[in-house]
Design a protein around this motif. Sequence first.
Motif, PDB file in Angstrom:
ATOM      1  N   GLU A  80       0.823  -1.206   0.000  1.00 25.20           N
ATOM      2  CA  GLU A  80       0.000   0.000   0.000  1.00 25.20           C
ATOM      3  C   GLU A  80       0.862   1.263   0.000  1.00 25.20           C
ATOM      4  OE1 GLU A  80      -3.263  -0.373   2.981  1.00 25.20           O
ATOM      5  OE2 GLU A  80      -2.800  -2.516   2.870  1.00 25.20           O
ATOM      6  N   LEU A  81       2.138   1.099   0.259  1.00 26.35           N
ATOM      7  CA  LEU A  81       3.064   2.231   0.149  1.00 26.35           C
ATOM      8  C   LEU A  81       4.333   1.736  -0.557  1.00 26.35           C
ATOM      9  CD1 LEU A  81       4.042   3.275   3.842  1.00 26.35           C
ATOM     10  CD2 LEU A  81       2.548   1.392   3.321  1.00 26.35           C
ATOM     11  N   PRO A  82       4.216   1.482  -1.883  1.00 24.75           N
ATOM     12  CA  PRO A  82       5.292   0.788  -2.590  1.00 24.75           C
ATOM     13  C   PRO A  82       6.513   1.657  -2.881  1.00 24.75           C
ATOM     14  CG  PRO A  82       3.504   1.305  -4.108  1.00 24.75           C
ATOM     15  CD  PRO A  82       3.024   1.676  -2.741  1.00 24.75           C
ATOM     16  N   ASN A  83       6.326   2.983  -2.934  1.00 20.75           N
ATOM     17  CA  ASN A  83       7.419   3.853  -3.373  1.00 20.75           C
ATOM     18  C   ASN A  83       7.859   4.796  -2.254  1.00 20.75           C
ATOM     19  OD1 ASN A  83       7.195   2.866  -6.117  1.00 20.75           O
ATOM     20  ND2 ASN A  83       5.305   4.086  -6.233  1.00 20.75           N
ATOM     21  N   ALA A  84       9.095   5.249  -2.374  1.00 28.27           N
ATOM     22  CA  ALA A  84       9.595   6.236  -1.419  1.00 28.27           C
ATOM     23  C   ALA A  84       8.652   7.435  -1.371  1.00 28.27           C
ATOM     24  CB  ALA A  84      10.994   6.686  -1.821  1.00 28.27           C
ATOM     25  N   TYR A  85       8.398   7.922  -0.188  1.00 27.03           N
ATOM     26  CA  TYR A  85       7.523   9.068   0.106  1.00 27.03           C
ATOM     27  C   TYR A  85       6.028   8.716   0.064  1.00 27.03           C
ATOM     28  CZ  TYR A  85      11.842  11.663  -0.222  1.00 27.03           C
ATOM     29  OH  TYR A  85      13.123  12.095  -0.026  1.00 27.03           O
ATOM     30  N   ASP A  86       5.693   7.425  -0.179  1.00 27.91           N
ATOM     31  CA  ASP A  86       4.286   7.019  -0.047  1.00 27.91           C
ATOM     32  C   ASP A  86       3.922   6.987   1.434  1.00 27.91           C
ATOM     33  OD1 ASP A  86       4.023   6.701  -2.744  1.00 27.91           O
ATOM     34  OD2 ASP A  86       4.126   4.507  -2.716  1.00 27.91           O
ATOM     35  N   PHE A  87       2.661   7.251   1.726  1.00 25.56           N
ATOM     36  CA  PHE A  87       2.211   7.183   3.116  1.00 25.56           C
ATOM     37  C   PHE A  87       0.850   6.529   3.197  1.00 25.56           C
ATOM     38  CE2 PHE A  87       0.254  11.106   1.661  1.00 25.56           C
ATOM     39  CZ  PHE A  87      -1.009  11.020   2.181  1.00 25.56           C
ATOM     40  N   ARG A  88       0.502   6.120   4.397  1.00 25.16           N
ATOM     41  CA  ARG A  88      -0.785   5.501   4.712  1.00 25.16           C
ATOM     42  C   ARG A  88      -1.115   5.920   6.130  1.00 25.16           C
ATOM     43  NH1 ARG A  88      -5.090   3.780   4.486  1.00 25.16           N
ATOM     44  NH2 ARG A  88      -5.870   1.688   4.100  1.00 25.16           N
ATOM     45  N   THR A  89      -2.389   6.187   6.426  1.00 22.54           N
ATOM     46  CA  THR A  89      -2.778   6.576   7.780  1.00 22.54           C
ATOM     47  C   THR A  89      -3.739   5.554   8.380  1.00 22.54           C
ATOM     48  OG1 THR A  89      -4.547   7.960   6.897  1.00 22.54           O
ATOM     49  CG2 THR A  89      -2.456   9.047   7.372  1.00 22.54           C
TER      50      THR A  89
END
Lengths: 416, 160
Positions: free
Chosen positions: A52-61
């Motif tokens: 759900e956060l595959p790349n650098a700088y991806d986020f999830r809350t």
Amino acid sequence: MAAKNHRQWTAEPKLQPSEWVDSRVYSDVEIFEEEQEKIFKRTWIPVCHESELPNAYDFRTTSIAREPIIMCRGPDNEVRAFLNVCPHRGMIIERRPAGSFLEGQPSGNPKRMTCMFHAWQYDMRGNCVYISREKEGFQDRLCKEEVGLRRLRCEVKFGGFVWVNLDDNPQVSLEDWAGPAFACLRKSLEAEPLEVFHYHKAIVNSNYKLWHDTNCEFYHDFMHYHNRVTGFNDAYFARKNEAFEHGHVVVGTFEVNYEKYEGFESRAALSFPHLPPNQWYMIDLFPGMNFNLRGSALRCDIVTPLAPDKVMIEFRGLGLKSDTAQDRQTRVNHHNSIWGPFGRNLHEDLLGVQGQGTTMLPGSEPRRILHGRHENQTIHDENGMRHYYAEWGRWMNRRPSRPEEPFSEAVSVAAE
Amino acid sequence: MDPYALVRDTIYRSTLLLDRQDWTGWLAECDDAFQYAIRAWSPEINKDMTYLWLDRNGLVNLVKLLPKHNTDHSPLTRHTSVYTIDVDENGQNAKAVSSVIVYQNMLDGINSHIDAGESRLFLVGKYNDTFKIEDDRARFLSRELRIENRRLDKGSHWPI
């Protein structure tokens, strides 16, 4: 005995005290608040999957025990978790469920977590890197080096799930806590990267433990036409419920006959790695997480208790990251025909747990909820729930059958 | 007949059939090659999702087995508005986009004493339909229900 009067109805059953629980454990406001502090703020919770956060700088809350949490992937590819709270004035920093910090925000720069309120900015390690008009307002009394985010214990494990613990000093490591329960599936889940293909959620008026109970016992398969026709045979009734330390339970496997439900097909061609055809394992983790692998598709349930009589359940479906488009669609169909919001079984499960919630509201008359079936620890034995509530009693220091009394090891494990 | 009117009437007639749970009547409006899907975009996992996919035979099996399942019998009422209809040059195929809002009219899903008789919003979305037009009749070739919801609570056993 015929229908009972009040005294008979509320009398303790002729079972061991570990074979029932008092319904107040599902409805009492004080117990619910205590669970947030004693259990959910101190244990490992799977909050999402790394895909759900595959790349650098991806986020999830997400949130645990009412605390808002953000997970982000740094430029070093590490996934970290922080309280999603600005240390300045307590504003929630990121309001979206997911996204990328590569995009600039109205109040802040790319590659930063920015609090929109006063434009304080943080890097992917939680360091505060910018305070607007810092010197003008704080002179030399406070500087950005002193106001980083609250970091949280975070690990990626057991098939790429992201686990967070609000306790800086967990009683046990994540490996020791869940590793033995995951042993039956670890080879399948870690053979190659997994990917989430399904997400939906349900908020139902029921206690979170009632949902976990449903996942811990298969006696309720009488409710599921699909499971009866595809399952009820000698191999099904021989499936073992195996208890593990820390309150976890694993339901052993057997071969499901999917073709016996009209319109359904075998899942053998898309079995997870190292898994024989059409097998079905289930791992139930204390205090309310479930990993359910039906041959070709993995389901994960995560509960977020909202009130004694209200729980949010997040449902995820996962396949192999290497799937072709056609294989992925087949996996999705396998998953959702049973477990999707329009699937055959999940609707029935949610009706069941909602129906229990209806009879166990805060203030409802306390009654005994029976967990007393013994069938040699096989599929319709209720040892999974007994094992869970012994663990619950230890964490809460309350007897599940008499929650106003302190936990007693001797009483809670007597039936086993 | 006007192909636009044929398509519009088929969409509205199918809405009434689905509201009445007349699954056989609804399937009679569908071609043998009919395909049905419920899809949604998830910002949570950044993916397009298929919540249900069935061909015509799959739908026939699904509705045939409904009586075998425990289900929430709260009726669903659809409010459909046809937004656009595009008919191809030869007049044999068409596409239509409709807005749909589905209300759940509570009956036995939770506590009937309290909830029965109340209407709740169940889902919102759009029907993306394709049609075959022949013999003065428009028949569904496909229906994609694209919903905005990812929170569906108890969900449903029924085609929407």
